[in-house]
Design a protein around this motif. Structure first.
Motif, PDB file in Angstrom:
ATOM      1  N   LEU A 104     -21.880  -8.846  -0.896  1.00 39.67           N
ATOM      2  CA  LEU A 104     -23.004  -8.685   0.026  1.00 39.67           C
ATOM      3  C   LEU A 104     -22.505  -8.413   1.440  1.00 39.67           C
ATOM      4  CD1 LEU A 104     -25.441 -11.529  -1.153  1.00 39.67           C
ATOM      5  CD2 LEU A 104     -25.932  -9.077  -1.164  1.00 39.67           C
ATOM      6  N   VAL A 105     -21.500  -9.150   1.862  1.00 39.49           N
ATOM      7  CA  VAL A 105     -20.937  -8.957   3.205  1.00 39.49           C
ATOM      8  C   VAL A 105     -20.281  -7.593   3.333  1.00 39.49           C
ATOM      9  CG1 VAL A 105     -19.159  -9.761   4.817  1.00 39.49           C
ATOM     10  CG2 VAL A 105     -20.623 -11.418   3.647  1.00 39.49           C
ATOM     11  N   ILE A 106     -19.473  -7.234   2.347  1.00 34.38           N
ATOM     12  CA  ILE A 106     -18.759  -5.955   2.401  1.00 34.38           C
ATOM     13  C   ILE A 106     -19.734  -4.783   2.376  1.00 34.38           C
ATOM     14  CG2 ILE A 106     -17.169  -4.449   1.119  1.00 34.38           C
ATOM     15  CD1 ILE A 106     -15.658  -6.961   0.263  1.00 34.38           C
ATOM     16  N   SER A 107     -20.810  -4.917   1.619  1.00 33.46           N
ATOM     17  CA  SER A 107     -21.791  -3.842   1.527  1.00 33.46           C
ATOM     18  C   SER A 107     -22.647  -3.739   2.779  1.00 33.46           C
ATOM     19  CB  SER A 107     -22.677  -4.060   0.299  1.00 33.46           C
ATOM     20  OG  SER A 107     -23.580  -3.006   0.128  1.00 33.46           O
ATOM     21  N   ALA A 108     -22.995  -4.883   3.366  1.00 32.58           N
ATOM     22  CA  ALA A 108     -23.916  -4.890   4.505  1.00 32.58           C
ATOM     23  C   ALA A 108     -23.228  -4.590   5.838  1.00 32.58           C
ATOM     24  CB  ALA A 108     -24.632  -6.237   4.588  1.00 32.58           C
ATOM     25  N   ALA A 109     -21.963  -4.946   5.986  1.00 32.12           N
ATOM     26  CA  ALA A 109     -21.272  -4.782   7.269  1.00 32.12           C
ATOM     27  C   ALA A 109     -21.286  -3.336   7.781  1.00 32.12           C
ATOM     28  CB  ALA A 109     -19.849  -5.310   7.167  1.00 32.12           C
ATOM     29  N   PRO A 110     -20.979  -2.318   6.951  1.00 27.66           N
ATOM     30  CA  PRO A 110     -21.048  -0.937   7.452  1.00 27.66           C
ATOM     31  C   PRO A 110     -22.454  -0.533   7.877  1.00 27.66           C
ATOM     32  CG  PRO A 110     -19.814  -1.033   5.400  1.00 27.66           C
ATOM     33  CD  PRO A 110     -20.481  -2.362   5.567  1.00 27.66           C
ATOM     34  N   PHE A 111     -23.448  -0.993   7.134  1.00 30.64           N
ATOM     35  CA  PHE A 111     -24.840  -0.703   7.481  1.00 30.64           C
ATOM     36  C   PHE A 111     -25.182  -1.309   8.838  1.00 30.64           C
ATOM     37  CE2 PHE A 111     -29.333  -1.988   7.344  1.00 30.64           C
ATOM     38  CZ  PHE A 111     -29.940  -0.758   7.115  1.00 30.64           C
ATOM     39  N   ILE A 112     -24.769  -2.552   9.048  1.00 32.24           N
ATOM     40  CA  ILE A 112     -25.012  -3.229  10.321  1.00 32.24           C
ATOM     41  C   ILE A 112     -24.290  -2.518  11.458  1.00 32.24           C
ATOM     42  CG2 ILE A 112     -24.490  -5.355  11.602  1.00 32.24           C
ATOM     43  CD1 ILE A 112     -25.135  -6.871   8.966  1.00 32.24           C
ATOM     44  N   ALA A 113     -23.067  -2.065  11.205  1.00 32.83           N
ATOM     45  CA  ALA A 113     -22.306  -1.360  12.241  1.00 32.83           C
ATOM     46  C   ALA A 113     -23.061  -0.138  12.740  1.00 32.83           C
ATOM     47  CB  ALA A 113     -20.939  -0.956  11.696  1.00 32.83           C
ATOM     48  N   ARG A 114     -23.656   0.622  11.833  1.00 36.25           N
ATOM     49  CA  ARG A 114     -24.438   1.795  12.238  1.00 36.25           C
ATOM     50  C   ARG A 114     -25.702   1.383  12.981  1.00 36.25           C
ATOM     51  NH1 ARG A 114     -21.410   6.168  12.826  1.00 36.25           N
ATOM     52  NH2 ARG A 114     -20.411   6.841  10.883  1.00 36.25           N
ATOM     53  N   MET A 115     -26.323   0.286  12.567  1.00 40.58           N
ATOM     54  CA  MET A 115     -27.510  -0.199  13.253  1.00 40.58           C
ATOM     55  C   MET A 115     -27.164  -0.590  14.686  1.00 40.58           C
ATOM     56  SD  MET A 115     -30.119  -0.137  11.089  1.00 40.58           S
ATOM     57  CE  MET A 115     -31.258  -1.304  11.756  1.00 40.58           C
ATOM     58  N   VAL A 116     -26.035  -1.268  14.856  1.00 36.22           N
ATOM     59  CA  VAL A 116     -25.603  -1.685  16.192  1.00 36.22           C
ATOM     60  C   VAL A 116     -25.280  -0.462  17.045  1.00 36.22           C
ATOM     61  CG1 VAL A 116     -23.774  -2.879  17.475  1.00 36.22           C
ATOM     62  CG2 VAL A 116     -24.762  -3.939  15.422  1.00 36.22           C
TER      63      VAL A 116
END
Length: 227
Positions: A104-116
């Motif tokens: 979950l962390v590995i999958s969500a971190a790139p998505f969050i990076a783009r959101m930021v």
């Protein structure tokens, strides 16, 4: 479906639904925290290393962008299965709540990076230039200009990120992670209990609505443009 409204249904499945909801919330909260620990710095780096950023660095920006794009391209369930050995190495198990948190962390971190990155791009360039003119260091600009000015957008992005992770927990239930997704699959689908499927779906919808409402309210509360 009408058995949802009977006391027998809740006597039989009530404790399972409560536990499933708790497991889903635990997975979502812990995964979100660790995903932001990774994704927030990545998003900031992406933003400041762009050609027009405060610390332009073409090759670092390209490498980070490529890594994040690869991470976002992998379907969650494939990623979860592919890194099971790595997950066991990190948390000691491939299944259950702990076994779900790593993918979950590995999958969500790139998505969050783009959101930021998107949120920081909305910060007024004039404010950043003013801070530079006053001699602020890049770190000071990040902490005192970028992040505070982008807070409303970051909060809205946070709601999207949390809801995405919540959806991933349901997928994780397909491989024994527990939570509402696991109940929907084991009881709603495999044991042909449509009432259980209905209740799990309703609970997930309620969680999503609560998360979205709370974060939208917080974002509007601190957005200076709406005052």
């Amino acid at each position: 479906m009408t058995e949802v409204f009977t006391s027998g249904f809740w006597a039989q499945y009530g404790s399972l639904l409560i536990q499933g909801t708790q497991d889903t919330l635990v997975m979502t909260v812990i995964s979100t925290v660790f995903a932001y620990v990774l994704g927030l710095p990545l998003g900031v780096l992406l933003s400041i290393t762009q050609p027009h950023g405060i610390c332009p660095h073409k090759w670092l920006n390209r490498i980070l962008g490529w890594i994040i794009n690869v991470g976002r391209s992998l379907p969650f369930i494939i990623l979860m299965v592919a890194i099971m050995d790595f997950t066991k190495l990190i948390v000691g198990t491939k299944i259950g709540i702990r076994g779900a948190i790593v993918p979950l962390v590995i999958s969500a971190a790139p998505f969050i990076a783009r959101m930021v990155e998107t949120s920081l791009a909305e910060v007024d360039a004039g404010v950043v230039e003013a801070a530079q003119a006053m001699g602020a260091s890049p770190l000071q600009i990040i902490w005192k200009v970028y992040l505070p000015e982008a807070k409303p957008s970051l909060l809205l992005g946070g709601s999207i990120s949390i809801i995405t992770i919540l959806a991933y927990t349901a997928i994780a239930g397909a491989v024994g992670a527990g939570g509402l997704g696991d109940l929907a699959i084991r009881y709603g689908y495999q044991r042909r209990t449509p009432s259980m499927m209905l209740v799990t779906v309703i609970l997930i919808i309620i969680l999503v609505q609560v998360i979205q409402s709370v974060f939208s309210w917080l974002s509007a509360k601190i957005d200076k443009r709406l005052k």
